[in-house]
Design an enzyme around this catalytic site. Structure first.
Site, PDB file in Angstrom:
ATOM      1  N   ASN A   1      29.625  47.170  61.850  1.00  0.00           N
ATOM      2  CA  ASN A   1      31.011  47.594  62.105  1.00  0.00           C
ATOM      3  C   ASN A   1      31.103  48.922  62.844  1.00  0.00           C
ATOM      4  O   ASN A   1      32.087  49.185  63.528  1.00  0.00           O
ATOM      5  CB  ASN A   1      31.798  47.658  60.800  1.00  0.00           C
TER       6      ASN A   1
ATOM      7  N   GLU B   1      23.636  42.867  55.771  1.00  0.00           N
ATOM      8  CA  GLU B   1      23.278  44.292  55.762  1.00  0.00           C
ATOM      9  C   GLU B   1      23.016  44.716  54.319  1.00  0.00           C
ATOM     10  O   GLU B   1      23.825  44.430  53.430  1.00  0.00           O
ATOM     11  CB  GLU B   1      24.421  45.141  56.323  1.00  0.00           C
TER      12      GLU B   1
ATOM     13  N   SER C   1      32.872  46.566  53.665  1.00  0.00           N
ATOM     14  CA  SER C   1      32.441  46.697  55.058  1.00  0.00           C
ATOM     15  C   SER C   1      32.417  48.155  55.490  1.00  0.00           C
ATOM     16  O   SER C   1      31.983  48.451  56.586  1.00  0.00           O
ATOM     17  CB  SER C   1      33.353  45.881  55.970  1.00  0.00           C
TER      18      SER C   1
HETATM   19  N1  CAA Z   1      31.149  27.005  57.207  1.00  0.00           N
HETATM   20  C1  CAA Z   1      30.126  26.221  57.570  1.00  0.00           C
HETATM   21  N2  CAA Z   1      29.819  25.978  58.854  1.00  0.00           N
HETATM   22  C2  CAA Z   1      30.612  26.494  59.810  1.00  0.00           C
HETATM   23  C3  CAA Z   1      31.719  27.325  59.501  1.00  0.00           C
HETATM   24  C4  CAA Z   1      31.964  27.580  58.128  1.00  0.00           C
HETATM   25  N3  CAA Z   1      32.975  28.365  57.739  1.00  0.00           N
HETATM   26  N4  CAA Z   1      32.309  27.705  60.665  1.00  0.00           N
HETATM   27  C5  CAA Z   1      31.599  27.164  61.656  1.00  0.00           C
HETATM   28  N5  CAA Z   1      30.577  26.437  61.146  1.00  0.00           N
HETATM   29  C6  CAA Z   1      29.501  25.774  61.881  1.00  0.00           C
HETATM   30  C7  CAA Z   1      29.919  24.529  62.615  1.00  0.00           C
HETATM   31  O1  CAA Z   1      29.817  23.415  61.798  1.00  0.00           O
HETATM   32  C8  CAA Z   1      28.931  24.498  63.768  1.00  0.00           C
HETATM   33  O2  CAA Z   1      27.687  23.983  63.305  1.00  0.00           O
HETATM   34  P1  CAA Z   1      26.550  23.393  64.328  1.00  0.00           P
HETATM   35  O3  CAA Z   1      25.997  24.552  65.080  1.00  0.00           O
HETATM   36  O4  CAA Z   1      25.575  22.766  63.421  1.00  0.00           O
HETATM   37  O5  CAA Z   1      27.258  22.422  65.213  1.00  0.00           O
HETATM   38  C9  CAA Z   1      28.729  25.954  64.102  1.00  0.00           C
HETATM   39  O6  CAA Z   1      29.094  26.672  62.931  1.00  0.00           O
HETATM   40  C10 CAA Z   1      29.606  26.368  65.259  1.00  0.00           C
HETATM   41  O7  CAA Z   1      30.962  26.099  64.915  1.00  0.00           O
HETATM   42  P2  CAA Z   1      32.016  25.400  65.899  1.00  0.00           P
HETATM   43  O8  CAA Z   1      31.328  24.454  66.839  1.00  0.00           O
HETATM   44  O9  CAA Z   1      33.140  24.879  65.076  1.00  0.00           O
HETATM   45  O10 CAA Z   1      32.664  26.599  66.680  1.00  0.00           O
HETATM   46  P3  CAA Z   1      32.028  27.644  67.641  1.00  0.00           P
HETATM   47  O11 CAA Z   1      30.864  27.139  68.373  1.00  0.00           O
HETATM   48  O12 CAA Z   1      33.214  28.143  68.364  1.00  0.00           O
HETATM   49  O13 CAA Z   1      31.493  28.782  66.633  1.00  0.00           O
HETATM   50  C11 CAA Z   1      31.687  30.730  65.318  1.00  0.00           C
HETATM   51  C12 CAA Z   1      32.300  29.385  65.673  1.00  0.00           C
HETATM   52  C13 CAA Z   1      30.349  30.498  64.627  1.00  0.00           C
HETATM   53  C14 CAA Z   1      32.654  31.394  64.376  1.00  0.00           C
HETATM   54  C15 CAA Z   1      31.440  31.532  66.657  1.00  0.00           C
HETATM   55  O14 CAA Z   1      32.621  31.582  67.396  1.00  0.00           O
HETATM   56  C16 CAA Z   1      30.986  32.951  66.406  1.00  0.00           C
HETATM   57  O15 CAA Z   1      29.810  33.204  66.138  1.00  0.00           O
HETATM   58  N6  CAA Z   1      31.929  33.937  66.484  1.00  0.00           N
HETATM   59  C17 CAA Z   1      31.647  35.342  66.235  1.00  0.00           C
HETATM   60  C18 CAA Z   1      31.636  35.589  64.745  1.00  0.00           C
HETATM   61  C19 CAA Z   1      31.337  37.013  64.403  1.00  0.00           C
HETATM   62  O16 CAA Z   1      31.124  37.876  65.245  1.00  0.00           O
HETATM   63  N7  CAA Z   1      31.322  37.301  63.099  1.00  0.00           N
HETATM   64  C20 CAA Z   1      31.092  38.639  62.609  1.00  0.00           C
HETATM   65  C21 CAA Z   1      32.401  39.263  62.342  1.00  0.00           C
HETATM   66  S1  CAA Z   1      32.179  40.901  61.775  1.00  0.00           S
HETATM   67  C22 CAA Z   1      31.996  40.776  60.149  1.00  0.00           C
HETATM   68  O17 CAA Z   1      32.050  39.737  59.551  1.00  0.00           O
HETATM   69  C23 CAA Z   1      31.764  42.076  59.476  1.00  0.00           C
HETATM   70  C24 CAA Z   1      32.971  42.712  58.896  1.00  0.00           C
HETATM   71  O18 CAA Z   1      32.800  43.426  57.923  1.00  0.00           O
HETATM   72  C25 CAA Z   1      34.295  42.640  59.507  1.00  0.00           C
END
Ligand code: CAA
Length: 291
Positions: A190, A152, A119
């Protein structure tokens, strides 16, 4: 280069998500970790996340079974030797990543593309330590990998066009969208996201808001799916701190200084969800703010 087989190094949060999406897209995946327990855990998580997709009718039970059938696991790194594409998703430490590439490369085909899911570490520097800097790229997935649309793509100074275009095709085949970033500290996502999270920790540290009010403000006031402190716990506070340090050192600008409170949480071993405690305590039924 036509990619059909993929070797994933590291079966943690990112590695298991990467194995999941590649297997679902039809690639043969070999997942490697030094720990057999980590591999078992990863297969369990992949199974559960595929079940979740089946229950939401995103995929069928047959597709789930086929995907699981395409994943094999091994604790022997050199078993990845015949892969067309290697994705390193091991611990975010440069010495660990360099050692993995050094151990692996004598066993690879000359055409194999090497990538890192780092990252924030310099792609050019990682590439320069391998025997194929022109076939080396940053391949940065977002967490949770099965859900997040973006990947990315980061070219090192020596990366050739053929490698870049091969990876673009791979991203399309996963049904995801690529964004190209230049090889500067923390790339794009990031570079923007971590200073926001760090600022949220400063906002807490200076008493401007509580954990709850900060997260509610950004969820309801800026339409973010998670508040910044909840998201920090989700990513891992050690990862957030490591990325802030890379920005601070790499860009030599005090605006990137990590908040002392973030450092303190990491020193306490309160790293977020993975240790059950961070800005929230996850040990009970519902998460409780720790400040
Ligand atoms: N695998 C498969 N499907 C998943 C999953 C997983 N691990 N986690 C969630 N899902 C699916 C769910 O089944 C659900 O599917 P539908 O839309 O078909 O219903 C959908 O994702 C939404 O999940 P939930 O309803 O359980 O929960 P939510 O609506 O609260 O969403 C989330 C969860 C998708 C994590 C949402 O909160 C979100 O987008 N959060 C922000 C995540 C983010 O910013 N990520 C980037 C981080 S930075 C990074 O990764 C870079 C780095 O280098 C640090």
């Amino acid at each position: 280069m036509d990619v059909k087989t993929v070797g994933v190094v590291g079966a943690g949060q990112m590695g298991n998500g990467i194995a999941h999406v590649f297997a679902l897209a039809g690639y043969e995946v070999t997942l490697n970790d030094i720990s057999a327990d980590a591999l078992d855990r990863a297969l369990g998580i992949i199974g559960k996340n595929l079940d979740r997709q089946v229950s939401r009718e995103k995929i069928t039970e047959a597709e789930k079974q086929a995907a699981l059938g395409r994943i094999s696991t091994t604790t022997v790194l050199t078993d990845l030797g015949s892969s067309d594409l290697i994705i390193e998703a091991a611990t975010e430490r440069e010495t660990v990543k360099t050692a993995i590439f050094e151990d692996l490369q004598p066993h690879l085909k000359p055409t194999t593309i090497l990538t890192s899911n780092t990252s924030s570490i310099s792609i050019t520097r990682l590439a320069s330590r391998t025997d194929r800097p022109e076939k080396f790229m940053g391949f940065h997935f977002m967490n949770p990998v099965p859900v997040m649309q973006l990947v990315e793509l980061i070219r090192g100074i020596a990366t050739d066009e053929e490698t870049y275009h091969s990876l673009l095709k791979v991203v399309e085949s996963l049904g995801k969208t690529a964004a190209s970033a230049e090889d500067f500290p923390a790339f794009i996502v990031n570079r923007i996201l971590m200073p926001m999270i760090n600022e949220a920790v400063y906002t807490l540290y200076e008493g401007v808001g509580s954990v709850r009010s900060i997260d509610e403000s950004m969820k309801l006031g800026a339409n973010h799916p998670m508040g910044p402190l909840e998201l920090a716990d989700f990513i891992g506070l050690d990862t957030c701190l490591a990325i802030m340090n890379v920005l601070h050192e790499g860009l030599a600008d005090t605006k990137y200084r990590p908040c002392p409170l973030l450092t303190k949480y990491v020193e306490a071993g309160w790293l977020g969800r993975k240790t059950n405690r961070g800005f929230y305590d996850y040990r009970g039924e519902t998460p409780v703010p720790t400040r």
